[in-house]
Every structure is written in structure tokens, then in C-alpha cells.
Scaffold this motif. Sequence first.
Motif, PDB file in Angstrom:
ATOM      1  N   UNK A 190      -4.311  -2.327  15.866  1.00 42.06           N
ATOM      2  CA  UNK A 190      -5.681  -1.996  16.249  1.00 42.06           C
ATOM      3  C   UNK A 190      -5.746  -0.509  16.563  1.00 42.06           C
ATOM      4  N   UNK A 191      -6.983   0.009  16.590  1.00 44.12           N
ATOM      5  CA  UNK A 191      -7.166   1.427  16.903  1.00 44.12           C
ATOM      6  C   UNK A 191      -7.448   1.590  18.390  1.00 44.12           C
ATOM      7  N   UNK A 192      -6.647   2.443  19.024  1.00 45.86           N
ATOM      8  CA  UNK A 192      -6.847   2.766  20.429  1.00 45.86           C
ATOM      9  C   UNK A 192      -6.752   4.275  20.585  1.00 45.86           C
ATOM     10  N   UNK A 193      -7.825   4.929  21.063  1.00 43.15           N
ATOM     11  CA  UNK A 193      -7.768   6.386  21.238  1.00 43.15           C
ATOM     12  C   UNK A 193      -6.631   6.833  22.153  1.00 43.15           C
ATOM     13  N   UNK A 194      -6.357   6.053  23.210  1.00 45.14           N
ATOM     14  CA  UNK A 194      -5.294   6.439  24.139  1.00 45.14           C
ATOM     15  C   UNK A 194      -3.935   6.335  23.466  1.00 45.14           C
ATOM     16  N   UNK A 195      -3.698   5.227  22.753  1.00 45.71           N
ATOM     17  CA  UNK A 195      -2.436   5.075  22.029  1.00 45.71           C
ATOM     18  C   UNK A 195      -2.297   6.179  20.983  1.00 45.71           C
ATOM     19  N   UNK A 196      -3.374   6.471  20.278  1.00 46.07           N
ATOM     20  CA  UNK A 196      -3.314   7.461  19.212  1.00 46.07           C
ATOM     21  C   UNK A 196      -2.920   8.835  19.747  1.00 46.07           C
ATOM     22  N   UNK A 197      -3.588   9.291  20.807  1.00 46.18           N
ATOM     23  CA  UNK A 197      -3.359  10.658  21.271  1.00 46.18           C
ATOM     24  C   UNK A 197      -1.994  10.798  21.936  1.00 46.18           C
ATOM     25  N   UNK A 481     -17.575   8.116  22.396  1.00 50.42           N
ATOM     26  CA  UNK A 481     -16.827   9.005  23.284  1.00 50.42           C
ATOM     27  C   UNK A 481     -17.080   8.714  24.757  1.00 50.42           C
ATOM     28  N   UNK A 482     -17.981   7.774  25.049  1.00 49.59           N
ATOM     29  CA  UNK A 482     -18.293   7.467  26.444  1.00 49.59           C
ATOM     30  C   UNK A 482     -17.757   6.089  26.819  1.00 49.59           C
ATOM     31  N   UNK A 483     -17.527   5.923  28.108  1.00 51.25           N
ATOM     32  CA  UNK A 483     -17.029   4.651  28.610  1.00 51.25           C
ATOM     33  C   UNK A 483     -18.032   4.083  29.603  1.00 51.25           C
ATOM     34  N   UNK A 484     -18.379   2.812  29.434  1.00 53.01           N
ATOM     35  CA  UNK A 484     -19.381   2.145  30.255  1.00 53.01           C
ATOM     36  C   UNK A 484     -18.693   1.171  31.197  1.00 53.01           C
ATOM     37  N   UNK A 485     -19.093   1.200  32.454  1.00 47.24           N
ATOM     38  CA  UNK A 485     -18.657   0.173  33.405  1.00 47.24           C
ATOM     39  C   UNK A 485     -19.638  -0.986  33.257  1.00 47.24           C
ATOM     40  N   UNK A 486     -19.198  -2.131  32.744  1.00 46.13           N
ATOM     41  CA  UNK A 486     -20.150  -3.179  32.355  1.00 46.13           C
ATOM     42  C   UNK A 486     -20.703  -3.976  33.536  1.00 46.13           C
ATOM     43  N   UNK A 487     -21.894  -4.505  33.319  1.00 51.22           N
ATOM     44  CA  UNK A 487     -22.482  -5.513  34.211  1.00 51.22           C
ATOM     45  C   UNK A 487     -22.746  -6.748  33.361  1.00 51.22           C
ATOM     46  N   UNK A 488     -23.277  -7.793  33.972  1.00 55.00           N
ATOM     47  CA  UNK A 488     -23.564  -9.008  33.215  1.00 55.00           C
ATOM     48  C   UNK A 488     -24.582  -8.793  32.121  1.00 55.00           C
ATOM     49  N   UNK A 489     -25.452  -7.791  32.276  1.00 55.44           N
ATOM     50  CA  UNK A 489     -26.509  -7.555  31.287  1.00 55.44           C
ATOM     51  C   UNK A 489     -26.076  -6.612  30.171  1.00 55.44           C
ATOM     52  N   UNK A 490     -24.891  -6.038  30.267  1.00 52.00           N
ATOM     53  CA  UNK A 490     -24.432  -5.081  29.247  1.00 52.00           C
ATOM     54  C   UNK A 490     -24.199  -5.790  27.912  1.00 52.00           C
ATOM     55  N   UNK A 491     -24.739  -5.202  26.830  1.00 53.11           N
ATOM     56  CA  UNK A 491     -24.560  -5.786  25.508  1.00 53.11           C
ATOM     57  C   UNK A 491     -23.370  -5.141  24.794  1.00 53.11           C
ATOM     58  N   UNK A 492     -22.640  -5.982  24.101  1.00 59.23           N
ATOM     59  CA  UNK A 492     -21.502  -5.529  23.308  1.00 59.23           C
ATOM     60  C   UNK A 492     -21.970  -5.303  21.876  1.00 59.23           C
ATOM     61  N   UNK A 493     -21.459  -4.259  21.226  1.00 62.29           N
ATOM     62  CA  UNK A 493     -21.834  -3.970  19.836  1.00 62.29           C
ATOM     63  C   UNK A 493     -20.576  -3.738  19.010  1.00 62.29           C
ATOM     64  N   UNK A 494     -20.684  -3.990  17.712  1.00 60.38           N
ATOM     65  CA  UNK A 494     -19.546  -3.714  16.841  1.00 60.38           C
ATOM     66  C   UNK A 494     -19.212  -2.227  16.905  1.00 60.38           C
ATOM     67  N   UNK A 495     -17.940  -1.920  16.908  1.00 66.26           N
ATOM     68  CA  UNK A 495     -17.488  -0.539  17.087  1.00 66.26           C
ATOM     69  C   UNK A 495     -17.069  -0.250  18.513  1.00 66.26           C
TER      70      UNK A 495
END
Length: 523
Positions: A190-197, A481-495
Motif C-alpha cells: 500500500x502507499x503510505x507517505x510516512x513509509x515512503x519518505x 496533504x491535510x489530516x482530519x481528526x474525524x468525528x461521527x459525521x466525517x465522510x470517507x472518500x476514495x483516495x
Amino acid sequence: MSEKNNSQAILHFWHGTKFQLIGLGLAVGLAAGIVVVLYRYVIELSLEFSLEVYEYLRERPLYIPLWFAVLALCGWLTGWIVKQNPIVSGSGIPQVKGVLQRRLAMNWWKTVLAKFAGGALSIGAGLSLGREGPSIQIGSAIGMGFSKLLRKPKMTTQFLTTCGASAGLAAAFNAPIAGAVFALEELHNSFSPVVMITALASSIVADMVSKEFFGLQPIFDFRGISAIPLHQYGHLIVLGIILGLAGLLFNASLCKTQDLYKRLNLPLQVRMILPFLCAGGFGLVLPQVLGGGNQMVNSLLTDNRPLLILAVILAAKYVFTMISYGSSAPGGIFLPMLALGALMGLVYSRAWGFAVGAESFYAANFIILAMAGFFSAVVKAPMTGIILLTEMTGSFSNLLSMGVVCLVAYVTADALGSKPVYELLLHRYLANKGVPAYAAEEKHKVLLEIPIHPGSPLDRKRIRDIHWPERCLVVGIQKGSSEVIPTGATRIASGDSLVVLAEEDTANQVESVLSGQAAGRFN
């Protein structure tokens, strides 16, 4: 540390110490690069000595029995090393995957010493094995040891183990970009920016160490080659299909050879003597098949031997690779695999040239393309194959044609049900008795990165509408490039990439379920 404090430490690590990982990755790359360069130097010196011995023995055959006695002793000693440290058997890459998947335990310093010694004996004696697998396992063990000596949390250990593996490949082949891509495509799938860098940082430093010692020349000197014209691309499709079929046969042969060794039911030390004695026989009559094969590949462009002789060398190299790897001797299959691909490419070029009455039919191009295509068919990692061969040959004129061959070879092997070779070997290794199982603990937490693929049932769903596995918590969502702290209403999207906190003892099950949902394999 209490469960609450442990969870907080993990989250702090994820959100606040990513740049520290780059620094640690640089240090691991330096340490792994130095050790792998030393390992590479020792096996090259040993193999060179063995080849000189065979030249001597052809003139003085009376000493042949003495040399075979030395080979038998080396085989017995290698078997003893593997018996004492089973995790160093074979390539080492399947074991590294098992460690990163928390399915295997590895004592880092014993692994470094045993793999170094066993690999030097095996490859130095001429077995058809490569330096890349041992280099990757040695590098990963150094990364693990670096983390343990600094008393870093287990999460850091996982990253530094990956960094060390990437550094090992980079130092073995002077291929830093391929080292980082290998970590993503093969070790983590899988692709992980942290693993990659972090893997890239480690690979670059290790490659600098290697180039400082061995020079700036690529492993295979194929520079200055013109591209294949587009009207000849029909040959690439044919070559890709041939390589896909050959990859399927290669993987099946590896498994069958391992089964055959087991049916012999010999003690490991005795069993290990067999490939060493075979190396002695090949060394006297066909020394081209000894070792990994990088010297042979470099000589192919100037090799004017008849097509039949090349076919004999190809068959002998194939059989000897099976005998060598099936015995569980410490050594990789990357380099022998590339050597076999190069021979197949040259045979195809010569055969077609003979058919059309041409003296040479893009021989150098087909050697490079067949190496990348055969790698893609066997390992099922086409991106790593393309980048690896580009770096190893120093030739950028074949990227398009290489992509075509790798794609066709991959699709052919996949359509026929061929599994990635290291996945096959890991399952077979885990099925053995006495393997060092990883002892996961409930009190430890780990972070999982789960990329969301197009078509996933999780796409466009809110956090609270998803049935999550037990004992896990979504603590972050990487959106670009941004990181979201999720709540129950947060929607997940492909990518997106989910950052999931799980307890170590159930992390594998959680990762399996979520990865399946994220890829759309099941609801």
C-alpha cells in the motif's frame, strides 16, 4: 505504561514526530549501508576466489576431491547456521514481510550475524543465489536493532525495520528509488507517505555509502542504448506473454523443489551439502551459472556463443537456482531471477534475428526488458521492476517499452493464477514447525494505515454509519496533504487514508478486514 498513556504516546508519535522518523531513517540507512557494503564486498571476494580455484583445478584435477571436501564442509557449516537460526533460511524477504505483519519474531543481532555468515558461505561457494535478499534482511534487522537500542516504541520499530530493508536493497543494487518503492509495493502492499519518505531517506544514505565504496557505475552497464521503434512493439507483447508463463513456472518450480528436499527427509546439515557439491560440478564444466549472475549479465552483450549454447546455459542456470534455493541456503532469488530474464531476452532476440536473417535484433533492449518483465511476473511488483532495472542499467530510453513488457507479463501471470513469490514463500515458511512466532500483546497499541480505493463500500460513508471491527478506533484521515481528526459525521472518500488505532494482539485481523473493505473485496 497504562493503556491510556500508551494510546496517547502512539497518537503523539503519529501527529508530532514524523520528522523525527526521517532523522532516524537517515541513521539507519548509514548503519545498514555500511554493513551491507561489507557483506557485498565479502561475497564478491569469496566468489572471485572460488572461480580462481576452478581455473586452477582444471589444470590440476588431482586436487578436485580436496576442493569437494571443502565444499561439503562449507555446506555442513551453512546447514548448522540455518538450523540454529531458522529465520535466516532462504531469501529473507518473506521473513521480513512476516515480521512487519506481526506474524514472526526476529532477534536482530543473531539475524545479522547468521545471515552474514551463511550468505557469505553460500554465495561465496558459488550457489545460484543473490545478495539482495540477505541484504534486505540484514538491513531490516539493523533497523530493528537501532530502534530497540534506543528503546523506541513498537510503532517506531516497524518503521525503522522497513527503512533498514529499503536501505539494504539500495546498497545491494545501487538503486535508492527502487528501495523505497519496494517498501511500498512489496513489503507493505500500500502507499503510505510516512513509509515512503522515511524509506527514501534511508535508501539514499545507504546508496551514497555503496557508491562511495563501489563507485558510481550502475550494476549493469547498458547505457547509451536507443529505444525500440514503435512498429516493433508486437514483439514486446509476445515477450511479455512468454515471461508471464515463465514466471508461473518459476514459482511452481520453487515450491516443488522445496517439497522434493523435504521428501528426502535428510538432516538439514546433510541436505545443505547437496547444492554445494552441485556448485563444484557446475564450476568445473559451466562456471557461468555460479553466483547470482550479475557478471554473466554484463558479458551477454559481447557473448557470441551459438543460440543452442545460450539455451543450455539458461536451462542450467534455472535448474541450479532451484537446487540452490530449495535447499534453504541463505541467499536471494532477485539476482538469479534477473540473470534468467536476461538470458531469456537474449535467446528471444537471437532466435528472432535468426528467423529474419538479422545479425542482431535489439539484443541489449530485450535483455533489459526481459529482466524487468520476468521480475514483474514472479514478484508481481511491476513498478519496483521498472524502477529497479532503470536504476541498475542506467538506461532511461526503455521506460515505455519496459512498461509494456511488465504489464503484459504481470497480466499473463495473474490471469493464470500465479501468486507473488514472496507471499507464497512466506505462507510456506509459516507452515513449518518451530518458526519463531511473534508474541503480540493486548497492552500495546499499533497504528494502521488503510488506503481507500475507488469502488470501496466505505466511499462516501460517514464514520458512524460503518460497522467497524471490534477493538479499533479511527484516529485520523489523511485527505491529500491535510489530516482530519474525524468525528461521527466525517465522510470517507476514495483516495483517503484511514489512520486506525488497534490493539496489537488483534491488529492483523483488524487490518485484514479493513483492507478488504477499503479495496472493495467484501462489504
